[in-house]
Write a protein that holds these residues in place. Structure first.
Motif, PDB file in Angstrom:
ATOM      1  N   GLN A 135       0.830  -1.202   0.000  1.00 26.08           N
ATOM      2  CA  GLN A 135       0.000   0.000   0.000  1.00 26.08           C
ATOM      3  C   GLN A 135       0.868   1.257   0.000  1.00 26.08           C
ATOM      4  O   GLN A 135       0.571   2.231  -0.702  1.00 26.08           O
ATOM      5  N   TRP A 136       1.957   1.232   0.773  1.00 27.27           N
ATOM      6  CA  TRP A 136       2.846   2.384   0.798  1.00 27.27           C
ATOM      7  C   TRP A 136       3.573   2.560  -0.529  1.00 27.27           C
ATOM      8  O   TRP A 136       3.748   3.682  -1.012  1.00 27.27           O
ATOM      9  N   LEU A 137       3.994   1.464  -1.143  1.00 23.87           N
ATOM     10  CA  LEU A 137       4.643   1.564  -2.453  1.00 23.87           C
ATOM     11  C   LEU A 137       3.689   2.180  -3.471  1.00 23.87           C
ATOM     12  O   LEU A 137       4.075   3.055  -4.259  1.00 23.87           O
ATOM     13  N   ALA A 138       2.449   1.752  -3.453  1.00 20.64           N
ATOM     14  CA  ALA A 138       1.458   2.308  -4.384  1.00 20.64           C
ATOM     15  C   ALA A 138       1.241   3.790  -4.108  1.00 20.64           C
ATOM     16  O   ALA A 138       1.138   4.603  -5.037  1.00 20.64           O
ATOM     17  N   ALA A 139       1.178   4.160  -2.831  1.00 20.73           N
ATOM     18  CA  ALA A 139       0.958   5.566  -2.475  1.00 20.73           C
ATOM     19  C   ALA A 139       2.094   6.464  -2.944  1.00 20.73           C
ATOM     20  O   ALA A 139       1.894   7.652  -3.204  1.00 20.73           O
ATOM     21  N   LEU A 140       3.284   5.874  -3.096  1.00 24.47           N
ATOM     22  CA  LEU A 140       4.455   6.639  -3.522  1.00 24.47           C
ATOM     23  C   LEU A 140       4.763   6.439  -5.004  1.00 24.47           C
ATOM     24  O   LEU A 140       5.876   6.711  -5.457  1.00 24.47           O
ATOM     25  N   GLY A 141       3.768   5.975  -5.754  1.00 24.21           N
ATOM     26  CA  GLY A 141       3.910   5.876  -7.202  1.00 24.21           C
ATOM     27  C   GLY A 141       4.645   4.657  -7.699  1.00 24.21           C
ATOM     28  O   GLY A 141       5.117   4.650  -8.849  1.00 24.21           O
ATOM     29  N   LEU A 142       4.740   3.607  -6.893  1.00 23.53           N
ATOM     30  CA  LEU A 142       5.502   2.419  -7.269  1.00 23.53           C
ATOM     31  C   LEU A 142       4.630   1.176  -7.370  1.00 23.53           C
ATOM     32  O   LEU A 142       5.118   0.053  -7.227  1.00 23.53           O
ATOM     33  N   GLU A 143       3.365   1.364  -7.633  1.00 25.97           N
ATOM     34  CA  GLU A 143       2.475   0.213  -7.795  1.00 25.97           C
ATOM     35  C   GLU A 143       2.963  -0.643  -8.959  1.00 25.97           C
ATOM     36  O   GLU A 143       3.358  -0.143 -10.012  1.00 25.97           O
ATOM     37  N   GLY A 144       2.979  -1.941  -8.762  1.00 30.38           N
ATOM     38  CA  GLY A 144       3.452  -2.867  -9.788  1.00 30.38           C
ATOM     39  C   GLY A 144       4.939  -3.140  -9.733  1.00 30.38           C
ATOM     40  O   GLY A 144       5.453  -3.954 -10.516  1.00 30.38           O
ATOM     41  N   MET A 145       5.648  -2.469  -8.820  1.00 32.41           N
ATOM     42  CA  MET A 145       7.091  -2.666  -8.711  1.00 32.41           C
ATOM     43  C   MET A 145       7.484  -3.430  -7.446  1.00 32.41           C
ATOM     44  O   MET A 145       8.648  -3.448  -7.055  1.00 32.41           O
ATOM     45  N   GLN A 146       6.513  -4.072  -6.812  1.00 34.50           N
ATOM     46  CA  GLN A 146       6.757  -4.726  -5.536  1.00 34.50           C
ATOM     47  C   GLN A 146       7.867  -5.770  -5.601  1.00 34.50           C
ATOM     48  O   GLN A 146       8.626  -5.943  -4.654  1.00 34.50           O
ATOM     49  N   THR A 147       7.956  -6.504  -6.726  1.00 31.03           N
ATOM     50  CA  THR A 147       8.908  -7.611  -6.796  1.00 31.03           C
ATOM     51  C   THR A 147      10.257  -7.211  -7.393  1.00 31.03           C
ATOM     52  O   THR A 147      11.135  -8.049  -7.552  1.00 31.03           O
ATOM     53  N   ARG A 148      10.426  -5.941  -7.702  1.00 31.57           N
ATOM     54  CA  ARG A 148      11.712  -5.502  -8.253  1.00 31.57           C
ATOM     55  C   ARG A 148      12.765  -5.407  -7.141  1.00 31.57           C
ATOM     56  O   ARG A 148      12.470  -5.042  -6.014  1.00 31.57           O
ATOM     57  N   ARG A 149      13.993  -5.741  -7.530  1.00 34.73           N
ATOM     58  CA  ARG A 149      15.120  -5.590  -6.610  1.00 34.73           C
ATOM     59  C   ARG A 149      15.845  -4.288  -6.917  1.00 34.73           C
ATOM     60  O   ARG A 149      15.561  -3.617  -7.897  1.00 34.73           O
ATOM     61  N   LEU A 150      16.805  -3.953  -6.051  1.00 32.58           N
ATOM     62  CA  LEU A 150      17.461  -2.660  -6.130  1.00 32.58           C
ATOM     63  C   LEU A 150      18.051  -2.391  -7.509  1.00 32.58           C
ATOM     64  O   LEU A 150      17.955  -1.278  -8.031  1.00 32.58           O
ATOM     65  N   GLY A 151      18.644  -3.411  -8.117  1.00 35.99           N
ATOM     66  CA  GLY A 151      19.263  -3.237  -9.419  1.00 35.99           C
ATOM     67  C   GLY A 151      18.281  -2.973 -10.543  1.00 35.99           C
ATOM     68  O   GLY A 151      18.695  -2.587 -11.648  1.00 35.99           O
ATOM     69  N   GLU A 152      17.002  -3.173 -10.269  1.00 34.82           N
ATOM     70  CA  GLU A 152      15.971  -2.964 -11.290  1.00 34.82           C
ATOM     71  C   GLU A 152      15.231  -1.641 -11.091  1.00 34.82           C
ATOM     72  O   GLU A 152      14.243  -1.384 -11.769  1.00 34.82           O
ATOM     73  N   LEU A 153      15.720  -0.810 -10.181  1.00 34.31           N
ATOM     74  CA  LEU A 153      15.068   0.460  -9.876  1.00 34.31           C
ATOM     75  C   LEU A 153      15.994   1.621 -10.239  1.00 34.31           C
ATOM     76  O   LEU A 153      17.215   1.524 -10.117  1.00 34.31           O
ATOM     77  N   SER A 154      15.404   2.725 -10.672  1.00 32.49           N
ATOM     78  CA  SER A 154      16.175   3.953 -10.867  1.00 32.49           C
ATOM     79  C   SER A 154      16.517   4.535  -9.497  1.00 32.49           C
ATOM     80  O   SER A 154      15.985   4.111  -8.460  1.00 32.49           O
ATOM     81  N   GLY A 155      17.409   5.541  -9.484  1.00 33.63           N
ATOM     82  CA  GLY A 155      17.760   6.173  -8.220  1.00 33.63           C
ATOM     83  C   GLY A 155      16.564   6.782  -7.516  1.00 33.63           C
ATOM     84  O   GLY A 155      16.403   6.646  -6.298  1.00 33.63           O
ATOM     85  N   GLY A 156      15.717   7.446  -8.289  1.00 35.66           N
ATOM     86  CA  GLY A 156      14.530   8.046  -7.694  1.00 35.66           C
ATOM     87  C   GLY A 156      13.556   7.011  -7.169  1.00 35.66           C
ATOM     88  O   GLY A 156      12.958   7.189  -6.102  1.00 35.66           O
ATOM     89  N   GLN A 157      13.380   5.909  -7.907  1.00 33.38           N
ATOM     90  CA  GLN A 157      12.497   4.843  -7.447  1.00 33.38           C
ATOM     91  C   GLN A 157      13.026   4.206  -6.166  1.00 33.38           C
ATOM     92  O   GLN A 157      12.262   3.918  -5.242  1.00 33.38           O
ATOM     93  N   ALA A 158      14.337   3.999  -6.114  1.00 31.36           N
ATOM     94  CA  ALA A 158      14.933   3.397  -4.918  1.00 31.36           C
ATOM     95  C   ALA A 158      14.717   4.288  -3.696  1.00 31.36           C
ATOM     96  O   ALA A 158      14.427   3.793  -2.598  1.00 31.36           O
ATOM     97  N   GLN A 159      14.835   5.611  -3.873  1.00 31.22           N
ATOM     98  CA  GLN A 159      14.609   6.492  -2.742  1.00 31.22           C
ATOM     99  C   GLN A 159      13.147   6.504  -2.315  1.00 31.22           C
ATOM    100  O   GLN A 159      12.834   6.675  -1.140  1.00 31.22           O
ATOM    101  N   ARG A 160      12.241   6.314  -3.247  1.00 25.21           N
ATOM    102  CA  ARG A 160      10.828   6.202  -2.871  1.00 25.21           C
ATOM    103  C   ARG A 160      10.585   4.914  -2.083  1.00 25.21           C
ATOM    104  O   ARG A 160       9.764   4.894  -1.155  1.00 25.21           O
ATOM    105  N   VAL A 161      11.278   3.852  -2.434  1.00 29.78           N
ATOM    106  CA  VAL A 161      11.198   2.624  -1.633  1.00 29.78           C
ATOM    107  C   VAL A 161      11.715   2.905  -0.217  1.00 29.78           C
ATOM    108  O   VAL A 161      11.120   2.478   0.775  1.00 29.78           O
TER     109      VAL A 161
END
Length: 243
Positions: A135-161
């Protein structure tokens, strides 16, 4: 009408590393709902101040009082500086949130596992913890990225995580150490907006160390530190005294 007690009250903080005085008698109060930017040159003591306020470090002298309910509370508050290491770790895990410049995410875990980790460490069953984390990931614009690991995220996405992980246990205070320092200006502005919205936008408190004036300008209060002392505080200018 009596004002409520400040959320954080630091008095007479001193911390030395050998002959270097990182903090030299610092007094500071932080009210609930504030966003406080702490600025200063390298070696000024700003990160040490944040680490003592949050219970990562203990001062050589002085005290930190936290009025949020939690470990070791008496009369509605906690004397953070007097807690042992285990109690301070429990306080940080359950009542405080943290966002660091490099995120400090665990690369072997997925995004949702990283966010759920603080809840699971506090005894929340994994399914419930991961549901709340999603729910928090979705609230921060990361819905659908739950199963991604750090190497699969941009810098901005990682900071949102990292922001989601800081918020998942509904902390009273979020401490952020250069949370946008490794990002380009456009991504930095977006991530900072997400941090402010998810913290002070919900009535919580943000204490942030930053070198960036544009970042500090988006906070409600600016505290400047030099040579281990507070040399300027915008709150004092508006209240006519030192807080």
């Amino acid at each position: 009408m009596n004002r409520p007690a400040p959320l954080l009250t630091a008095r007479g903080l001193r911390k030395s590393y050998g002959t270097t005085h990182a903090l030299d008698g610092v007094d500071l109060t932080v009210e609930a709902g504030e966003s406080v930017a702490i600025m200063g040159p390298s070696g000024s003591g700003k990160t040490t101040l944040m680490h003592i306020l949050s219970g990562i470090l203990t001062p050589d002298a002085g005290s930190v009082h936290f009025t949020g309910a939690g470990t070791g509370s008496t009369n509605g508050g906690t004397e953070v500086s007097s807690l042992n290491e285990e109690a301070r770790a429990k306080l940080r895990r359950e009542r405080l949130g943290f966002v660091f410049q490099d995120g400090l995410l665990l690369p072997e875990l997925t995004a949702v596992e990283n966010v759920a980790l603080p809840l699971m460490l506090s005894g929340v069953p994994r399914p419930a913890a991961e549901s709340h984390a999603a729910q928090w990931l979705a609230a921060l614009g990361l819905e659908g990225m739950q199963t991604r690991r750090l190497g699969e995220l941009s810098g901005g996405q990682a900071q949102r995580v990292a922001i989601a992980r800081a918020q998942v246990a509904d902390p009273h205070v979020v401490f952020a150490d250069e949370p946008t320092g490794a990002l380009d200006s456009a991504t930095s502005a977006s991530v900072l907006g997400a941090l402010l919205d998810s913290t002070v936008g919900r009535g919580r408190t943000l204490v942030m160390v930053t070198h960036d004036q544009a970042t500090a300008d988006r906070c409600s209060r600016l505290v400047r530190v030099a040579d281990g002392r507070i040399v300027a505080d915008s709150a004092a200018a508006t209240t006519g005294g030192v807080r």
